[in-house]
Design an enzyme around this catalytic site. Sequence first.
Site, PDB file in Angstrom:
ATOM      1  NE  ARG A  65     -10.792  -9.431  -2.617  1.00 52.32           N
ATOM      2  CZ  ARG A  65     -11.112  -8.511  -3.516  1.00 52.32           C
ATOM      3  NH1 ARG A  65     -11.434  -8.860  -4.740  1.00 52.32           N
ATOM      4  NH2 ARG A  65     -11.125  -7.224  -3.187  1.00 52.32           N
ATOM      5  CE  LYS A  94      -3.999  -1.721   2.604  1.00 53.19           C
ATOM      6  NZ  LYS A  94      -5.025  -1.552   1.581  1.00 53.19           N
TER       7      LYS A  94
HETATM    8  N1  BES Z   1      -8.288  -3.665   4.007  1.00 48.46           N
HETATM    9  C1  BES Z   1      -8.388  -3.237   2.671  1.00 48.46           C
HETATM   10  C2  BES Z   1      -9.684  -2.466   2.389  1.00 48.46           C
HETATM   11  C3  BES Z   1      -9.879  -1.138   3.084  1.00 48.46           C
HETATM   12  C4  BES Z   1      -9.568   0.030   2.427  1.00 48.46           C
HETATM   13  C5  BES Z   1     -10.426  -1.086   4.336  1.00 48.46           C
HETATM   14  C6  BES Z   1      -9.782   1.242   3.069  1.00 48.46           C
HETATM   15  C7  BES Z   1     -10.635   0.119   4.965  1.00 48.46           C
HETATM   16  C8  BES Z   1     -10.327   1.290   4.334  1.00 48.46           C
HETATM   17  C9  BES Z   1      -8.363  -4.430   1.726  1.00 48.46           C
HETATM   18  O1  BES Z   1      -7.625  -5.516   2.135  1.00 48.46           O
HETATM   19  C10 BES Z   1      -7.768  -3.945   0.445  1.00 48.46           C
HETATM   20  O2  BES Z   1      -6.674  -3.514   0.473  1.00 48.46           O
HETATM   21  N2  BES Z   1      -8.533  -4.012  -0.615  1.00 48.46           N
HETATM   22  C11 BES Z   1      -8.112  -3.550  -1.891  1.00 48.46           C
HETATM   23  C12 BES Z   1      -8.588  -4.534  -2.932  1.00 48.46           C
HETATM   24  C13 BES Z   1      -7.980  -4.352  -4.277  1.00 48.46           C
HETATM   25  C14 BES Z   1      -6.501  -4.646  -4.252  1.00 48.46           C
HETATM   26  C15 BES Z   1      -8.662  -5.283  -5.250  1.00 48.46           C
HETATM   27  C16 BES Z   1      -8.722  -2.169  -2.143  1.00 48.46           C
HETATM   28  O3  BES Z   1      -9.846  -1.931  -1.704  1.00 48.46           O
HETATM   29  O4  BES Z   1      -8.044  -1.352  -2.737  1.00 48.46           O
HETATM   30 ZN    ZN Z   2      -5.554  -5.362   1.625  1.00 47.19          ZN
END
Ligand code: BES
Ligand code: ZN
Length: 485
Positions: free
Chosen positions: A333, A259
């Site tokens: 997921r 991230k």
């Molecule tokens: N934990 C995150 C989602 C999230 C984002 C929670 C902001 C709370 C606030 C999740 O694991 C994630 O990173 N999801 C990605 C998915 C993508 C890579 C398909 C996302 O939402 O960007």
């Molecule tokens: Zn994530």
Amino acid sequence: MKYQISQESFNKTKADITAVLVVDKNLEHRWVLHKDTLKELGYKSESEEVAFLNESKVIYIGISSLEYDELRNAAALIYKNVSKTKAKSLKIGSYLCKCDKLSIQALIEGFELGSYKFDKYKSEKNKSSLKKVIISLEEYNEKKINKEKANLGLKYAQIIANATNYAKDIVNTIPNDYTPLSFEKDANELAKEHKNVTCKVYDEKFLEKEKMQAFLAVNRASPIPPRLIHLCYKPENAKKKIVFVGKGLTYDSGGLSLKPADYMLTMKADKSGGAAALGIFKAASELEFPFEIHAIIGATENMIGGNAYKPDDVLIARNGKSIEVRNTDAEGRLVLADCLDFAQDLKPDFIFDLATLTGACVVAVGEFTSGVMGHSDELRAKFEKAAKKSGELTSNLYFNKHLKKLIKSQIADVSNTSSSRYGGAITAGLFLDTFIREENKNKWLHLDIAGPAFIEKEWGYNQHGASGAGVRMCVYFLNELAKEI
Ligand code: BES
Ligand code: ZN
Ligand code: ZN
């Protein structure tokens, strides 16, 4: 905080501070004793507008109408203002919305949720002097409020708000202090403190044995082992079996699909689904609902390292399906795929998963609202009705077959990311759907709490930080279900 339900009239009830709600700008009401002063001060009694008359020790709060969540909000605002003073006690009348129990319950929930504070890491802890709230059963519209029902409302409010605040503490705790092993400790404690509760905690060896390769892959680069936690509350003559599955990512760095710095911040809150599952379980067992309740938490970190799982990997989940990993940040997921499969072996009547699953859900419905997904219109409608009473905001996101095609993989059964940038909350839900067995399609709801789980700027009765999202709406749902039988 101590609460006292009093049958004494509002005027005769004694306390350091008097709180009066000005409903729909009605300054003519018998409890408004300072109409002229308020007018002089330019007080318009708009919703959430506060007038604190320091000399008379009266606080006025505007609310737009008699609704449960208006009461919660007003109570939190009263606390916020009064807690700054030296007052030890506060009195307020009763405000009947529809049901007497729920009206008292909502008011007290507002005080309890509004007075939550997370000061674990502050060297100076500022304690408020306010210790007691007296609720006079004299009603705003002079309606009758049943004392037993009011007391039941008090009991429910304390259990539900306490469980919500418990979930907030877990989420707010920093990732160095709260690891999968902390989930294990908290679950074991819940089992020790509650009647009819058992707890099983499984480690990586069990996950290997169960072929939970999707879950294990996410854990691989973490120095802390994963935990699969299974709590069970089993009262005598349980009428239904309900399972709550929580995403317990104690930290989500994104893994090798790292991230960006701005987005990594707050990812201690990626354990919010797991924390909510614990909170729901705690409240449900304390309220002694006539259901067998299970909480299943997939607890791990998502980290980086030489042994990390990689974009391009193919993982075989517990149910035998192969998953192409195209982004290691779509890890929730993967953990849930294996946990949901494990949960379905319990043959539940209902299965809910709670997860901070996608940023896309926040984009879709805003940061105040949880996304609700599932196949059964009936179950969704029932759930959303209960959620509304709880004050939690939900929005339904519909599945469709075109979105389902976007998670097809060229080399495996399913891809962990969508091939389109749009509809990411639903494609994540549809990924989970791949792991829901045919016979359970209509028993399952996916709750994406990514928006409201962690609050960057306070709103309503939610302070900065964790909100305990998911706890109240699920407990309210269980309560509605209990009324049906
Ligand atoms: N934990 C995150 C989602 C999230 C984002 C929670 C902001 C709370 C606030 C999740 O694991 C994630 O990173 N999801 C990605 C998915 C993508 C890579 C398909 C996302 O939402 O960007
Ligand atoms: Zn994530
Ligand atoms: Zn995550």
